[in-house]
Write a protein that holds these residues in place. Structure first.
Motif, mmCIF file in Angstrom:
data_model
loop_
_atom_site.group_PDB
_atom_site.id
_atom_site.type_symbol
_atom_site.label_atom_id
_atom_site.label_comp_id
_atom_site.label_asym_id
_atom_site.label_seq_id
_atom_site.Cartn_x
_atom_site.Cartn_y
_atom_site.Cartn_z
ATOM 1 N N UNK A 89 0.806 -1.213 0.000
ATOM 2 C CA UNK A 89 0.000 0.000 0.000
ATOM 3 C C UNK A 89 0.834 1.255 0.000
ATOM 4 N N UNK A 90 1.910 1.264 0.786
ATOM 5 C CA UNK A 90 2.701 2.477 0.927
ATOM 6 C C UNK A 90 3.447 2.849 -0.329
ATOM 7 N N UNK A 91 3.583 1.900 -1.292
ATOM 8 C CA UNK A 91 4.337 2.199 -2.503
ATOM 9 C C UNK A 91 3.439 2.298 -3.728
ATOM 10 N N UNK A 92 2.124 2.159 -3.538
ATOM 11 C CA UNK A 92 1.230 2.213 -4.689
ATOM 12 C C UNK A 92 1.208 3.585 -5.338
ATOM 13 N N UNK A 93 1.330 4.631 -4.551
ATOM 14 C CA UNK A 93 1.233 5.996 -5.057
ATOM 15 C C UNK A 93 2.433 6.810 -4.612
ATOM 16 N N UNK A 94 2.907 7.675 -5.494
ATOM 17 C CA UNK A 94 3.889 8.657 -5.057
ATOM 18 C C UNK A 94 3.220 9.571 -4.048
ATOM 19 N N UNK A 95 4.000 10.045 -3.090
ATOM 20 C CA UNK A 95 3.407 10.835 -2.007
ATOM 21 C C UNK A 95 2.676 12.066 -2.543
ATOM 22 N N UNK A 96 3.205 12.686 -3.595
ATOM 23 C CA UNK A 96 2.560 13.896 -4.110
ATOM 24 C C UNK A 96 1.216 13.578 -4.774
ATOM 25 N N UNK A 97 0.976 12.288 -5.071
ATOM 26 C CA UNK A 97 -0.270 11.905 -5.716
ATOM 27 C C UNK A 97 -1.293 11.364 -4.729
ATOM 28 N N UNK A 98 -0.957 11.333 -3.437
ATOM 29 C CA UNK A 98 -1.845 10.720 -2.461
ATOM 30 C C UNK A 98 -3.233 11.344 -2.479
ATOM 31 N N UNK A 99 -3.283 12.670 -2.536
ATOM 32 C CA UNK A 99 -4.569 13.363 -2.478
ATOM 33 C C UNK A 99 -4.961 13.953 -3.826
ATOM 34 N N UNK A 100 -4.423 13.403 -4.891
ATOM 35 C CA UNK A 100 -4.788 13.861 -6.226
ATOM 36 C C UNK A 100 -6.266 13.603 -6.464
ATOM 37 N N UNK A 101 -6.996 14.634 -6.887
ATOM 38 C CA UNK A 101 -8.422 14.511 -7.118
ATOM 39 C C UNK A 101 -9.269 14.835 -5.908
ATOM 40 N N UNK A 102 -8.630 15.001 -4.755
ATOM 41 C CA UNK A 102 -9.357 15.384 -3.548
ATOM 42 C C UNK A 102 -9.498 16.905 -3.484
ATOM 43 N N UNK A 103 -10.531 17.361 -2.781
ATOM 44 C CA UNK A 103 -10.726 18.797 -2.581
ATOM 45 C C UNK A 103 -10.252 19.241 -1.206
ATOM 46 N N UNK A 104 -9.457 18.423 -0.567
ATOM 47 C CA UNK A 104 -8.950 18.712 0.772
ATOM 48 C C UNK A 104 -8.020 19.917 0.744
ATOM 49 N N UNK A 105 -8.195 20.812 1.700
ATOM 50 C CA UNK A 105 -7.318 21.973 1.835
ATOM 51 C C UNK A 105 -6.036 21.521 2.532
ATOM 52 N N UNK A 106 -5.031 21.162 1.727
ATOM 53 C CA UNK A 106 -3.799 20.606 2.290
ATOM 54 C C UNK A 106 -2.902 21.675 2.914
ATOM 55 N N UNK A 107 -3.274 22.946 2.792
ATOM 56 C CA UNK A 107 -2.470 23.992 3.434
ATOM 57 C C UNK A 107 -2.660 23.973 4.953
ATOM 58 N N UNK A 108 -3.710 23.284 5.408
ATOM 59 C CA UNK A 108 -3.956 23.150 6.842
ATOM 60 C C UNK A 108 -3.731 21.699 7.239
ATOM 61 N N UNK A 109 -2.755 21.472 8.079
ATOM 62 C CA UNK A 109 -2.428 20.099 8.448
ATOM 63 C C UNK A 109 -1.680 20.067 9.777
ATOM 64 N N UNK A 110 -1.955 19.052 10.573
ATOM 65 C CA UNK A 110 -1.211 18.856 11.821
ATOM 66 C C UNK A 110 -0.329 17.613 11.743
ATOM 67 N N UNK A 111 -0.281 16.980 10.559
ATOM 68 C CA UNK A 111 0.607 15.840 10.345
ATOM 69 C C UNK A 111 1.284 16.019 8.995
ATOM 70 N N UNK A 112 2.318 15.229 8.749
ATOM 71 C CA UNK A 112 2.899 15.148 7.422
ATOM 72 C C UNK A 112 2.021 14.248 6.568
ATOM 73 N N UNK A 113 1.716 14.675 5.357
ATOM 74 C CA UNK A 113 0.860 13.877 4.477
ATOM 75 C C UNK A 113 1.459 12.495 4.266
ATOM 76 N N UNK A 114 2.788 12.384 4.350
ATOM 77 C CA UNK A 114 3.450 11.100 4.166
ATOM 78 C C UNK A 114 3.058 10.076 5.216
ATOM 79 N N UNK A 115 2.410 10.524 6.303
ATOM 80 C CA UNK A 115 1.965 9.570 7.320
ATOM 81 C C UNK A 115 0.744 8.783 6.882
ATOM 82 N N UNK A 116 0.078 9.243 5.820
ATOM 83 C CA UNK A 116 -1.087 8.533 5.303
ATOM 84 C C UNK A 116 -0.635 7.378 4.425
ATOM 85 N N UNK A 117 -1.253 6.224 4.611
ATOM 86 C CA UNK A 117 -0.943 5.042 3.812
ATOM 87 C C UNK A 117 -2.220 4.552 3.151
#
Length: 369
Positions: free
Chosen positions: A19-47
């Motif tokens: 799972x952790x290698x299926x997507x490049x990290x920059x593509x994890x939220x591709x197509x999402x409307x999530x406001x990634x400018x607000x975050x309390x974690x590193x996006x890389x923590x998502x698997x």
């Protein structure tokens, strides 16, 4: 997550190497409307956890049946999430939640969110009204620390199921208000709440309800993907996790199942923990009705009408020593001088040790005297 048939070993391999290698990290939220400018974690923590967004479908229009009607398809010792709120009681069988993980429901005028993450064995219920807005939630397809990441459909903010906290998106800084719940057996729910309602299998989806797609996962000898300090407990041992204010404490099943009743004090609050026979595991046998019996737990304040009670087991039943009243696993006096009285529930639940301790690392471990 992972709503197909996986052995524990396959789950670990998939999370570690797949799972952790299926997507490049920059593509994890591709197509999402999530406001990634607000975050309390590193996006890389998502698997990515297997199926993508809504690959595990939440139940948005739940239907309910009577306890008598449910007896034809829920066996007596099957585990259910029991919720009693504002005078209504509802049971959410894990044989359904294991396939959907989220139910967007409403009790009276309160919109609630019923959740279950199989990998952590975490059943948590929240209010889903935030700042006056009623949110609907779905399963994002992501994991963090092996726990489900939810998303709200209004802003697509990402939320940690275990804590109810928004991690990424417009709702960062918000935590959902938790509602007390218990995992107990269906028969215990039926006896405590004969007029209660049970989530129906009429979900709008075809799933083999009653089957466990994670056969063999609930094994104390398994090794979870998450590495954390479990205070010398096997990571896959279940614990009763208790929170009183900012204080957290873990009570290992290896102790609670033997002692049955534990009196303790957390943050100056006198509590009692019950662990009696009852619910089967939802994650042992592929047939939930044939799984090992874990028992059922409940944690409550000990004070009734300003007086502290002490409890003991008699012939497999719970009694208080002061009046000889008999009590149920739901904290209700069912016989004796205190019949009709109720103990105030404490925020608590049943979890795998690794999950409780990765999210509450400051937790204290209960050790019997």
């Amino acid at each position: 997550m992972l709503p197909f048939k996986y052995t524990a070993a396959t789950i670990g391999f998939f999370l570690t190497f797949g799972a952790g290698t299926l997507l490049a990290q920059e593509d994890l939220l591709k197509g999402w409307e999530t406001n990634t400018s607000k975050s309390v974690i590193d996006i890389e923590e998502l698997i990515p956890g297997g199926p993508g967004k809504d690959g595990i479908p939440a139940i948005d229009n739940p239907e309910f049946v009577s306890t008598d009607a449910a007896r034809s398809w829920v066996s007596s010792k099957e585990p259910v999430i029991a919720v009693e709120y504002r005078g209504e009681a509802r049971a959410y069988p894990l044989q359904i939640l294991i396939w959907h993980e989220i139910v967007n429901d409403r009790i009276r005028d309160t919109p609630i969110l019923v959740t279950f993450c199989p990998l952590c064995y975490s059943a948590l219920v929240f209010e889903r009204r935030v700042d006056g807005e009623v949110l609907r939630f779905g399963v994002s397809g992501f994991l963090r620390h092996s726990d489900m990441i939810m998303y709200d459909r209004r802003t697509e903010s990402l939320w940690q199921q275990f804590t109810g906290k928004a991690l990424i998106g417009d709702y960062v800084g918000t935590r959902l208000k938790q509602i007390n719940s218990q995992i107990i057996s269906f028969s215990q729910f039926r006896n405590s709440y004969p007029d209660g309602k049970v989530l129906s299998r009429n979900t709008g989806h075809k799933r083999p309800y009653g089957n466990n797609p994670y056969g063999g996962y609930d094994d104390i000898n398994n090794t979870p993907f998450v590495k954390t300090d479990t205070k010398d407990l096997p990571p896959m041992e279940k614990v009763v996790g208790v929170k009183v204010g900012d204080a957290a404490k873990a009570y290992p099943y290896s102790v609670t199942s033997q002692e049955n009743i534990i009196h303790d004090t957390i943050a100056d609050t006198a509590i009692v923990l019950f662990h009696i026979k009852g619910a089967r595991s939802a994650l042992d046998s592929t047939d939930i009705s044939a799984s090992k019996e874990d028992g059922s737990t409940g944690v409550f304040e000990r004070a009734v009408d300003g007086k502290l009670l002490t409890f003991e087991m008699r012939s497999g039943q719970i009694y208080d020593r002061q009046t000889g009243s008999k009590w149920s696993i739901t904290g209700r006096a069912v016989e004796g001088p205190l019949k009709g009285h109720r103990l105030r529930p404490v925020t608590a639940g049943d979890y795998f040790a690794f999950a409780w301790m990765v999210f509450w690392p400051e937790t204290e471990r209960y050790v019997p005297e």
